[in-house]
Design a protein around this motif. Structure first.
Motif, PDB file in Angstrom:
ATOM      1  N   VAL A   1       0.845  -1.206   0.000  1.00  0.00           N
ATOM      2  CA  VAL A   1       0.000   0.000   0.000  1.00  0.00           C
ATOM      3  C   VAL A   1       0.876   1.251   0.000  1.00  0.00           C
ATOM      4  N   ASP A   2       1.960   1.190   0.740  1.00  0.00           N
ATOM      5  CA  ASP A   2       2.910   2.310   0.770  1.00  0.00           C
ATOM      6  C   ASP A   2       3.507   2.537  -0.624  1.00  0.00           C
ATOM      7  N   ASP A   3       3.835   1.458  -1.329  1.00  0.00           N
ATOM      8  CA  ASP A   3       4.377   1.562  -2.693  1.00  0.00           C
ATOM      9  C   ASP A   3       3.383   2.239  -3.630  1.00  0.00           C
ATOM     10  N   ILE A   4       2.129   1.771  -3.585  1.00  0.00           N
ATOM     11  CA  ILE A   4       1.089   2.332  -4.455  1.00  0.00           C
ATOM     12  C   ILE A   4       0.876   3.808  -4.140  1.00  0.00           C
ATOM     13  N   ASN A   5       0.884   4.136  -2.857  1.00  0.00           N
ATOM     14  CA  ASN A   5       0.658   5.525  -2.450  1.00  0.00           C
ATOM     15  C   ASN A   5       1.761   6.454  -2.941  1.00  0.00           C
ATOM     16  N   GLU A   6       3.005   5.999  -2.876  1.00  0.00           N
ATOM     17  CA  GLU A   6       4.122   6.826  -3.324  1.00  0.00           C
ATOM     18  C   GLU A   6       4.021   7.125  -4.827  1.00  0.00           C
ATOM     19  N   VAL A   7       3.656   6.119  -5.615  1.00  0.00           N
ATOM     20  CA  VAL A   7       3.517   6.324  -7.057  1.00  0.00           C
ATOM     21  C   VAL A   7       2.292   7.196  -7.350  1.00  0.00           C
ATOM     22  N   PHE A   8       1.212   6.968  -6.610  1.00  0.00           N
ATOM     23  CA  PHE A   8      -0.009   7.782  -6.764  1.00  0.00           C
ATOM     24  C   PHE A   8       0.303   9.264  -6.546  1.00  0.00           C
ATOM     25  N   LYS A   9       1.067   9.551  -5.494  1.00  0.00           N
ATOM     26  CA  LYS A   9       1.410  10.949  -5.195  1.00  0.00           C
ATOM     27  C   LYS A   9       2.373  11.543  -6.212  1.00  0.00           C
ATOM     28  N   SER A  10       3.156  10.692  -6.860  1.00  0.00           N
ATOM     29  CA  SER A  10       4.054  11.200  -7.901  1.00  0.00           C
ATOM     30  C   SER A  10       3.278  11.623  -9.152  1.00  0.00           C
ATOM     31  N   TYR A  11       2.141  10.984  -9.396  1.00  0.00           N
ATOM     32  CA  TYR A  11       1.285  11.357 -10.515  1.00  0.00           C
ATOM     33  C   TYR A  11       0.426  12.577 -10.172  1.00  0.00           C
ATOM     34  N   TYR A  12      -0.071  12.604  -8.923  1.00  0.00           N
ATOM     35  CA  TYR A  12      -0.961  13.684  -8.496  1.00  0.00           C
ATOM     36  C   TYR A  12      -0.275  14.446  -7.360  1.00  0.00           C
ATOM     37  N   THR A  13       0.476  15.450  -7.735  1.00  0.00           N
ATOM     38  CA  THR A  13       1.349  16.156  -6.782  1.00  0.00           C
ATOM     39  C   THR A  13       0.583  16.990  -5.766  1.00  0.00           C
ATOM     40  N   ASN A  14      -0.685  17.243  -6.006  1.00  0.00           N
ATOM     41  CA  ASN A  14      -1.502  17.986  -5.039  1.00  0.00           C
ATOM     42  C   ASN A  14      -2.266  17.056  -4.100  1.00  0.00           C
ATOM     43  N   ALA A  15      -2.006  15.754  -4.233  1.00  0.00           N
ATOM     44  CA  ALA A  15      -2.665  14.765  -3.373  1.00  0.00           C
ATOM     45  C   ALA A  15      -1.718  14.332  -2.258  1.00  0.00           C
ATOM     46  N   ASP A  16      -2.221  14.273  -1.057  1.00  0.00           N
ATOM     47  CA  ASP A  16      -1.403  13.870   0.093  1.00  0.00           C
ATOM     48  C   ASP A  16      -2.207  12.910   0.963  1.00  0.00           C
ATOM     49  N   ILE A  17      -2.002  11.610   0.735  1.00  0.00           N
ATOM     50  CA  ILE A  17      -2.648  10.587   1.562  1.00  0.00           C
ATOM     51  C   ILE A  17      -1.656  10.149   2.629  1.00  0.00           C
ATOM     52  N   LYS A  18      -2.004  10.395   3.871  1.00  0.00           N
ATOM     53  CA  LYS A  18      -1.129  10.029   4.993  1.00  0.00           C
ATOM     54  C   LYS A  18      -1.534   8.643   5.492  1.00  0.00           C
ATOM     55  N   LEU A  19      -0.605   7.686   5.409  1.00  0.00           N
ATOM     56  CA  LEU A  19      -0.879   6.317   5.829  1.00  0.00           C
ATOM     57  C   LEU A  19      -0.585   6.128   7.307  1.00  0.00           C
ATOM     58  N   LYS A  20      -1.440   5.362   7.963  1.00  0.00           N
ATOM     59  CA  LYS A  20      -1.216   5.023   9.369  1.00  0.00           C
ATOM     60  C   LYS A  20      -1.394   3.522   9.533  1.00  0.00           C
ATOM     61  N   MET A  21      -0.339   2.841   9.996  1.00  0.00           N
ATOM     62  CA  MET A  21      -0.365   1.385  10.150  1.00  0.00           C
ATOM     63  C   MET A  21      -0.995   1.010  11.488  1.00  0.00           C
ATOM     64  N   LEU A  22      -2.075   0.219  11.429  1.00  0.00           N
ATOM     65  CA  LEU A  22      -2.791  -0.193  12.634  1.00  0.00           C
ATOM     66  C   LEU A  22      -3.206  -1.656  12.509  1.00  0.00           C
ATOM     67  N   SER A  23      -3.717  -2.218  13.603  1.00  0.00           N
ATOM     68  CA  SER A  23      -4.242  -3.581  13.567  1.00  0.00           C
ATOM     69  C   SER A  23      -5.637  -3.564  12.949  1.00  0.00           C
ATOM     70  N   GLN A  24      -6.101  -4.740  12.553  1.00  0.00           N
ATOM     71  CA  GLN A  24      -7.421  -4.823  11.924  1.00  0.00           C
ATOM     72  C   GLN A  24      -8.523  -4.360  12.868  1.00  0.00           C
ATOM     73  N   ASN A  25      -8.484  -4.780  14.130  1.00  0.00           N
ATOM     74  CA  ASN A  25      -9.526  -4.394  15.082  1.00  0.00           C
ATOM     75  C   ASN A  25      -9.578  -2.888  15.288  1.00  0.00           C
ATOM     76  N   GLU A  26      -8.415  -2.258  15.360  1.00  0.00           N
ATOM     77  CA  GLU A  26      -8.368  -0.802  15.523  1.00  0.00           C
ATOM     78  C   GLU A  26      -8.977  -0.099  14.314  1.00  0.00           C
ATOM     79  N   ILE A  27      -8.684  -0.618  13.130  1.00  0.00           N
ATOM     80  CA  ILE A  27      -9.205  -0.013  11.900  1.00  0.00           C
ATOM     81  C   ILE A  27     -10.720  -0.174  11.820  1.00  0.00           C
ATOM     82  N   LEU A  28     -11.219  -1.380  12.101  1.00  0.00           N
ATOM     83  CA  LEU A  28     -12.657  -1.623  12.021  1.00  0.00           C
ATOM     84  C   LEU A  28     -13.419  -0.765  13.016  1.00  0.00           C
TER      85      LEU A  28
END
Length: 295
Positions: A48-75
């Motif tokens: 997901v980090d890889d995809i996000n880095e390439v996504f931001k290279s295409y769309y320079t005004n986009a900033d998606i901040k990733l946060k790594m958590l457990s499944q239960n915390e996310i749900l």
């Protein structure tokens, strides 16, 4: 007089710069611009980090901040509406989706397939494992001297095993760590330890574990229907012969066309699926391959 003119010009420039700065910091979110946060389940974070880095290279005004958590915390965050964008190696049941009824229709986009690995020291004699035996160990109906090591007690992997074993906790024969680095370290120090991780971390190790995983190996897992053991790989994920395969899904409950829409579209596109393929996971849709014939 000149001093006054230059003062006015200077003041105008300052106001102009301020407005320009404000306009760039207050970009209205759309599919290709703005700022948002996305929670990512820990076992699938690298791709997901890889995809996000390439996504931001295409769309320079986009900033998606990733946060790594457990499944239960996310749900919990998604259900309570404290976060509206997440990536999970999970397929949602009808009952789970019913939670959103009357609120917003979740957009769920599958982007890849990965595998759950059992990893051990290279010099151990154990190379094969049966998932049914693991379930029996966690039920308490089978004894073992093995110690199963997980990254986070609330991870997707632990949740799935608990569900399959139909138990509320799996305290016996289990050791929990806070990071994948600690899992690798623990296995290298304990001959009876078996790490249970997502294949993504082994295929794309960060600098902290890159050297240490050289002393580890993946175990072959028994496929009940085929009556045969299979090693985890891109090909055995593709043909479904490896028995422990998961689908990685983006869940978007933003209720609007925002960065979640843009990221999901990009991840599912030919460009995004190429990143998945290169990572060693299995893309949902195989990228197109053009062949030029030169006469």
């Amino acid at each position: 007089m000149k001093q006054i003119i230059w003062s006015v010009i200077g003041l105008s420039l300052l106001v102009s710069c301020k407005k320009s700065t404000e306009s760039t910091t207050k970009i209205k979110e759309a599919y290709d611009k703005g700022t948002t946060q996305m929670y990512v389940e820990s076992s699938v974070y690298p791709v997901v980090d890889d995809i996000n880095e390439v996504f931001k290279s295409y769309y320079t005004n986009a900033d998606i901040k990733l946060k790594m958590l457990s499944q239960n915390e996310i749900l919990n965050a998604v259900y309570k509406d404290s976060n509206r964008l997440a990536v999970l190696p999970k397929t949602f049941s009808a009952e789970e989706l019913a939670v959103f009824k009357g609120k917003v229709v979740p957009k769920i986009t599958p982007i890849a397939k990965d595998a759950v690995l059992f990893i051990t020291q290279k010099n151990t004699n154990d190379t094969l494992i049966n998932y049914n035996d693991v379930i029996e160990i966690f039920k308490g109906t089978k004894t073992s001297d093995k110690i199963f090591v997980f990254h986070d007690a609330n991870s997707a992997i632990v949740s799935n095993i608990m569900k399959d074993a139909k138990v509320d906790n799996i305290s016996k024969n289990v050791y929990y760590t806070k990071t994948v680095e600690e899992i690798v370290s623990y296995i290298n120090k304990n001959k009876n330890a078996i790490g249970v991780v997502g294949i993504n971390w082994m295929l794309q190790p960060d600098d902290k574990i890159k050297e240490n995983i050289k002393e580890l190996r993946s175990m072959w897992v028994y496929n009940d229907s085929l009556k045969q053991y299979f090693a985890p790989s891109q090909s055995t994920i593709a043909d479904n012969t490896y028995p422990l395969i998961r689908t990685i899904n983006i869940i978007d409950v933003q209720g609007k066309t925002g960065l979640g829409t843009g990221f999901a579209s990009f991840a599912a596109s030919d460009k995004g699926q190429r990143i998945v393929l290169k990572s060693g996971l299995m893309p949902i849709t195989l990228p197109k391959r053009e062949i030029n014939i030169v006469e």
